[in-house]
Structure formats: structure tokens, C-alpha cells
Design a protein around this motif. Structure first.
Motif, PDB file in Angstrom:
ATOM      1  N   ARG A   1       0.857  -1.195   0.000  1.00 28.19           N
ATOM      2  CA  ARG A   1       0.000   0.000   0.000  1.00 28.19           C
ATOM      3  C   ARG A   1       0.886   1.235   0.000  1.00 28.19           C
ATOM      4  N   ASN A   2       0.338   2.320  -0.491  1.00 26.91           N
ATOM      5  CA  ASN A   2       1.065   3.589  -0.477  1.00 26.91           C
ATOM      6  C   ASN A   2       1.114   4.120   0.945  1.00 26.91           C
ATOM      7  N   ILE A   3       2.281   4.602   1.344  1.00 28.52           N
ATOM      8  CA  ILE A   3       2.430   5.200   2.669  1.00 28.52           C
ATOM      9  C   ILE A   3       2.131   6.690   2.555  1.00 28.52           C
ATOM     10  N   VAL A   4       1.176   7.138   3.343  1.00 29.11           N
ATOM     11  CA  VAL A   4       0.758   8.539   3.368  1.00 29.11           C
ATOM     12  C   VAL A   4       1.878   9.373   3.996  1.00 29.11           C
ATOM     13  N   LYS A   5       2.173  10.511   3.401  1.00 28.75           N
ATOM     14  CA  LYS A   5       3.258  11.371   3.870  1.00 28.75           C
ATOM     15  C   LYS A   5       2.729  12.580   4.627  1.00 28.75           C
ATOM     16  N   ILE A   6       3.605  13.157   5.438  1.00 27.50           N
ATOM     17  CA  ILE A   6       3.282  14.339   6.229  1.00 27.50           C
ATOM     18  C   ILE A   6       2.676  15.405   5.310  1.00 27.50           C
TER      19      ILE A   6
ATOM     20  N   ILE B   1      -4.293  -6.014   7.641  1.00 27.59           N
ATOM     21  CA  ILE B   1      -3.145  -6.322   8.502  1.00 27.59           C
ATOM     22  C   ILE B   1      -2.017  -6.950   7.682  1.00 27.59           C
ATOM     23  N   ASP B   2      -2.344  -7.911   6.837  1.00 27.69           N
ATOM     24  CA  ASP B   2      -1.325  -8.544   5.991  1.00 27.69           C
ATOM     25  C   ASP B   2      -0.653  -7.520   5.079  1.00 27.69           C
ATOM     26  N   ASP B   3      -1.446  -6.647   4.474  1.00 29.03           N
ATOM     27  CA  ASP B   3      -0.902  -5.603   3.596  1.00 29.03           C
ATOM     28  C   ASP B   3      -0.012  -4.638   4.377  1.00 29.03           C
ATOM     29  N   MET B   4      -0.421  -4.324   5.603  1.00 31.35           N
ATOM     30  CA  MET B   4       0.376  -3.405   6.429  1.00 31.35           C
ATOM     31  C   MET B   4       1.734  -4.024   6.769  1.00 31.35           C
ATOM     32  N   PHE B   5       1.757  -5.307   7.106  1.00 28.92           N
ATOM     33  CA  PHE B   5       3.044  -5.969   7.366  1.00 28.92           C
ATOM     34  C   PHE B   5       3.925  -5.927   6.121  1.00 28.92           C
TER      35      PHE B   5
ATOM     36  N   TYR C   1       7.523  -3.965   6.026  1.00 26.65           N
ATOM     37  CA  TYR C   1       8.776  -4.664   5.742  1.00 26.65           C
ATOM     38  C   TYR C   1       9.436  -4.125   4.473  1.00 26.65           C
ATOM     39  N   ASP C   2       8.636  -3.853   3.454  1.00 25.10           N
ATOM     40  CA  ASP C   2       9.167  -3.331   2.202  1.00 25.10           C
ATOM     41  C   ASP C   2       9.841  -1.970   2.402  1.00 25.10           C
ATOM     42  N   ALA C   3       9.325  -1.183   3.348  1.00 24.65           N
ATOM     43  CA  ALA C   3       9.861   0.157   3.617  1.00 24.65           C
ATOM     44  C   ALA C   3      10.940   0.147   4.700  1.00 24.65           C
ATOM     45  N   ASN C   4      11.308  -1.059   5.174  1.00 21.11           N
ATOM     46  CA  ASN C   4      12.313  -1.206   6.234  1.00 21.11           C
ATOM     47  C   ASN C   4      11.907  -0.494   7.522  1.00 21.11           C
ATOM     48  N   GLY C   5      10.612  -0.545   7.847  1.00 17.30           N
ATOM     49  CA  GLY C   5      10.119   0.054   9.075  1.00 17.30           C
ATOM     50  C   GLY C   5      10.004  -0.974  10.187  1.00 17.30           C
ATOM     51  N   VAL C   6       9.760  -0.491  11.394  1.00 16.43           N
ATOM     52  CA  VAL C   6       9.532  -1.370  12.549  1.00 16.43           C
ATOM     53  C   VAL C   6       8.103  -1.257  13.056  1.00 16.43           C
ATOM     54  N   GLY C   7       7.344  -0.316  12.516  1.00 18.54           N
ATOM     55  CA  GLY C   7       5.953  -0.147  12.910  1.00 18.54           C
ATOM     56  C   GLY C   7       5.194   0.613  11.843  1.00 18.54           C
ATOM     57  N   LEU C   8       3.894   0.361  11.792  1.00 20.71           N
ATOM     58  CA  LEU C   8       3.043   1.047  10.825  1.00 20.71           C
ATOM     59  C   LEU C   8       1.625   1.074  11.378  1.00 20.71           C
ATOM     60  N   ALA C   9       0.995   2.233  11.292  1.00 18.98           N
ATOM     61  CA  ALA C   9      -0.385   2.397  11.756  1.00 18.98           C
ATOM     62  C   ALA C   9      -1.298   2.567  10.548  1.00 18.98           C
TER      63      ALA C   9
ATOM     64  N   SER D   1       6.144   8.045   7.469  1.00 16.69           N
ATOM     65  CA  SER D   1       5.343   9.132   6.893  1.00 16.69           C
ATOM     66  C   SER D   1       6.081  10.472   6.878  1.00 16.69           C
ATOM     67  N   VAL D   2       7.278  10.481   7.463  1.00 16.87           N
ATOM     68  CA  VAL D   2       8.110  11.689   7.479  1.00 16.87           C
ATOM     69  C   VAL D   2       9.507  11.270   7.008  1.00 16.87           C
ATOM     70  N   PRO D   3       9.622  10.896   5.734  1.00 20.74           N
ATOM     71  CA  PRO D   3      10.871  10.310   5.242  1.00 20.74           C
ATOM     72  C   PRO D   3      12.076  11.248   5.356  1.00 20.74           C
ATOM     73  N   GLY D   4      13.198  10.645   5.781  1.00 23.15           N
ATOM     74  CA  GLY D   4      14.455  11.386   5.835  1.00 23.15           C
ATOM     75  C   GLY D   4      14.609  12.311   7.020  1.00 23.15           C
ATOM     76  N   LYS D   5      13.653  12.339   7.915  1.00 20.26           N
ATOM     77  CA  LYS D   5      13.713  13.232   9.075  1.00 20.26           C
ATOM     78  C   LYS D   5      13.730  12.403  10.351  1.00 20.26           C
ATOM     79  N   GLN D   6      14.389  12.943  11.373  1.00 15.07           N
ATOM     80  CA  GLN D   6      14.366  12.321  12.693  1.00 15.07           C
ATOM     81  C   GLN D   6      14.504  13.396  13.756  1.00 15.07           C
TER      82      GLN D   6
END
Length: 150
Positions: free
Chosen positions: A4-9, A32-36, A40-48, A90-95
Motif C-alpha cells: 500500500r502507499n504510505i501517506v506522507k506528512i 493487517i497482511d498488507d500493512m506488514f 517490511y518493504d519500507a524497512n520500518g519497525v511499525g506502521l499504523a 510518513s516523514v521520510p528522511g527526518k528524525q
């Protein structure tokens, strides 16, 4: 399963409060399956769910010790404090540096409606707080101490 597309800030859906899940069906399981797969595809550890455009109280997490699906999650206990950098798909490249509890307990349902309790410390505790904030329309950027980096 599907990516799925990840919504951005900047997308208003990220600032909305999510609805409680009442139907535990194939549609929820597919989400839920799509979110996992998306996480994983985006190398994240969590997704809402709002990060994939769905205003449902659903979170997926995997900090390296196995996948967790949290439906209608609630934080039931917090202890201590930790100060660490966070980022967001959702806030790529920022921390930014955020203060979160050091230990967090969460009560949540699975895709079938069964209640379970999870406890996490360090990264898992931060992830619980960060992802559950998304369900209430809160981005980590509002909790950053100092300035956003990246």
C-alpha cells in the motif's frame, strides 16, 4: 497481500482520530497482511493504519523479535523514561529526539478479536507509543525536543 502507499506528512488523514474496529473479518485480515508487507518493504519497525490511508485503530509492529498485530490497542502501563531519536515512514528522511516511557504495556485485540497483552522496553516501548499516537492523529514531530533533523 499487496503493498500500500504510505501517506506522507501534510496529508490531513495523519491528523485524524481513528475509529474503533468492530468487524473482525477477511477485510481486516487483508489490511493487517498488507500493512506488514508494506512495513517490511519500507524497512520500518511499525506502521499504523492511517499511514496507509485507513482510519482504523490498527497497528503492526516488528522490532526484530517477531510480528505483532494490534487492533484497538490501549496503553495500560508506563514506567520510566527514555530519550532517543525517532523517525517515521510518513516523514521520510527526518528524525528527532523524543522522550518516551522506558517500559510500556499494551492491551490489544488480534485480527480475530482475541485480547492479548504485550510488554515492551526500549525500542519496542517507543514503537508502541509512536504507533498508538498515529491512531489519535499525533505525529512524532510534535514531540521532538529541539529541531527535526535530516
Amino acid at each position: 497481500m499487496a503493498l500500500r502507499n504510505i501517506v506522507k506528512i501534510g496529508d490531513p488523514i495523519l491528523n485524524k482520530k481513528c475509529r474503533v474496529v468492530e468487524k473482525f473479518d477477511d477485510k481486516l485480515s487483508n489490511l493487517i497482511d498488507d500493512m506488514f508487507e508494506t512495513m517490511y518493504d519500507a524497512n520500518g519497525v511499525g506502521l499504523a493504519a492511517p499511514q496507509v490511508g485507513m482510519l482504523k485503530r490498527v497497528v503492526v509492529i516488528d522490532v526484530g523479535d517477531g510480528p505483532m498485530e494490534l487492533v484497538n490497542p490501549e496503553i495500560t502501563l508506563t514506567e520510566g523514561e527514555q530519550k532517543e531519536y525517532e523517525g517515521c515512514l510518513s516523514v521520510p528522511g527526518k528524525q528527532g529526539m523524543c522522550i518516551r516511557p522506558a517500559k510500556v504495556q499494551v492491551k490489544a485485540q488480534d485480527r480475530h478479536g482475541k485480547w492479548q497483552v504485550f510488554t515492551g522496553e526500549h525500542l519496542k516501548a517507543r514503537c508502541f507509543c509512536h504507533e498508538l499516537d498515529h491512531l489519535d492523529g499525533i505525529l512524532f514531530t510534535s514531540k521532538v525536543i529541539g529541531k527535526l533533523e535530516g
